[in-house]
Scaffold this motif. Sequence first.
Motif, short mmCIF file in Angstrom:
data_model
loop_
_atom_site.label_atom_id
_atom_site.label_comp_id
_atom_site.label_asym_id
_atom_site.label_seq_id
_atom_site.Cartn_x
_atom_site.Cartn_y
_atom_site.Cartn_z
N THR A 117 -1.41 3.79 10.21
CA THR A 117 -0.34 4.72 10.58
C THR A 117 1.00 4.26 10.03
O THR A 117 1.82 5.07 9.60
CB THR A 117 -0.26 4.84 12.11
OG1 THR A 117 -1.51 5.29 12.62
CG2 THR A 117 0.83 5.82 12.52
N ASP A 118 1.22 2.95 10.02
CA ASP A 118 2.48 2.42 9.48
C ASP A 118 2.57 2.62 7.98
O ASP A 118 3.65 2.87 7.44
CB ASP A 118 2.59 0.93 9.83
CG ASP A 118 2.64 0.69 11.33
OD1 ASP A 118 3.57 1.22 11.96
OD2 ASP A 118 1.75 0.01 11.85
N ARG B 164 0.82 -1.21 0.00
CA ARG B 164 0.00 0.00 0.00
C ARG B 164 0.86 1.26 0.00
O ARG B 164 0.45 2.30 -0.52
CB ARG B 164 -0.94 -0.01 1.20
CG ARG B 164 -1.93 -1.17 1.13
CD ARG B 164 -2.88 -1.20 2.30
NE ARG B 164 -3.73 0.00 2.36
CZ ARG B 164 -4.80 0.12 3.13
NH1 ARG B 164 -5.15 -0.90 3.90
NH2 ARG B 164 -5.50 1.21 3.14
N ALA B 165 2.06 1.17 0.58
CA ALA B 165 2.93 2.34 0.63
C ALA B 165 3.81 2.46 -0.60
O ALA B 165 4.41 3.51 -0.83
CB ALA B 165 3.81 2.27 1.88
N GLY B 166 3.89 1.40 -1.39
CA GLY B 166 4.76 1.43 -2.56
C GLY B 166 6.23 1.35 -2.22
O GLY B 166 7.08 1.95 -2.90
N HIS C 107 5.56 8.63 3.90
CA HIS C 107 6.31 9.85 4.18
C HIS C 107 7.81 9.62 3.94
O HIS C 107 8.50 10.49 3.39
CB HIS C 107 6.10 10.29 5.63
CG HIS C 107 4.72 10.77 5.92
ND1 HIS C 107 3.84 11.19 4.93
CD2 HIS C 107 4.03 10.91 7.09
CE1 HIS C 107 2.71 11.57 5.47
NE2 HIS C 107 2.80 11.41 6.78
N THR C 108 8.31 8.47 4.38
CA THR C 108 9.72 8.16 4.18
C THR C 108 10.06 8.09 2.70
O THR C 108 11.09 8.62 2.25
CB THR C 108 10.08 6.83 4.87
OG1 THR C 108 9.73 6.89 6.25
CG2 THR C 108 11.56 6.54 4.73
N ILE D 69 12.73 10.36 0.43
CA ILE D 69 13.76 9.75 -0.42
C ILE D 69 13.61 10.25 -1.85
O ILE D 69 14.59 10.62 -2.51
CB ILE D 69 13.67 8.21 -0.36
CG1 ILE D 69 14.02 7.72 1.06
CG2 ILE D 69 14.59 7.58 -1.38
CD1 ILE D 69 13.79 6.24 1.27
N ASP D 70 12.37 10.28 -2.36
CA ASP D 70 12.13 10.74 -3.73
C ASP D 70 12.53 12.20 -3.92
O ASP D 70 12.94 12.62 -5.01
CB ASP D 70 10.65 10.55 -4.11
CG ASP D 70 10.26 9.08 -4.21
OD1 ASP D 70 11.18 8.24 -4.31
OD2 ASP D 70 9.06 8.78 -4.15
#
Length: 343
Positions: free
Chosen positions: A68-69, A38-40, A75-76, A80-81
Amino acid sequence: MTQPGPPDDAAPAAALEALEDLLLGGHPSLTRVEVCERAGVALEDASHLWHLLGFPHSDDDEVAFTETDVRSLQHTKALIDLGILDQERQDGLVRTWGRSFARLAEWQVDLLTEVSADLGVDLAEGVTALSEQVLPLVEDLQSIVWKRHLMGAWSRVMVSASGEAHRAVCFVDIVGYTSRSKTMTDRELVSWLEDFESAALDTVLEHDGRIIKNIGDELLLVTDTAEQAAAIACKLTHRGEDPDDPFPSVRAGVAYGDVVLRLGDVFGPVVNIASRLTSVARPGTVLIDEGTYLQLTGREHHDDDDARDEDDHDAPYRLRRLRRLSVKGYSRLKAWSLRPRSS
């Protein structure tokens, strides 16, 4: 007589569920594989981040994560991107976050546990009620404090555009810590060290310094000028020699020069020299290096100079040149003892 039944685990379980809702945004409903999808973010990268943060390992099919995770990984990935976090910065920052927040969380839980005991309420009931009232306030306060420190850090960076900067580094070490700590309970020892750091902090802030960290019985602090570090070191050692002051006897070492500032810590030979000077200083004394000597006196020292430093009656300090010191990493280290002229 009615025999007591097995302990009721319903209250702690209910308390933990309430805390999950409050702290994690809901009950765990996702596996780590689902969170990464889900976060990619690749599972390998996410596992590396979680490891640096100090989180326990979970199996691929274990339901242990929440929305939340997902958001934290998103966000991380965005940082990075944007090029903010490369691999080296990412590892250092995340590891620092993990250690700092883990210590903070342990202390806060201990505090709420003690408050529950003081109020005479059941642990599960007390912690849940206190968390609902206190944690939102603490969270907002932590954000405010962090932003204030962030502003201060930005201000210092604006003055020095690179990571390397001229700073005074000072170590303050408690004399007789080992023998005294053996006579204390764990709680008494922690209280004593906290009182020491709190009292030292008042003096450090008074002279615009910053405590970088405490290393057991030792404080590492940094100032922008040698004069500030000298004032702090002299005041703390003077307090430690006052029999009417509960502040413990200490010794200090000050060095001045280029240091590397990284992730709230300081590195470089100047830090090592300050540490070595502290290790050989006598109780109640302050030793300084050549860089600090130059900043305080405005003159360089030459090997054929005599000990005329004490004859400079206009100077706020008395300086006495010592024989060259042989310490770890430095076989002939120039050093001076420092004390206020008023003493």
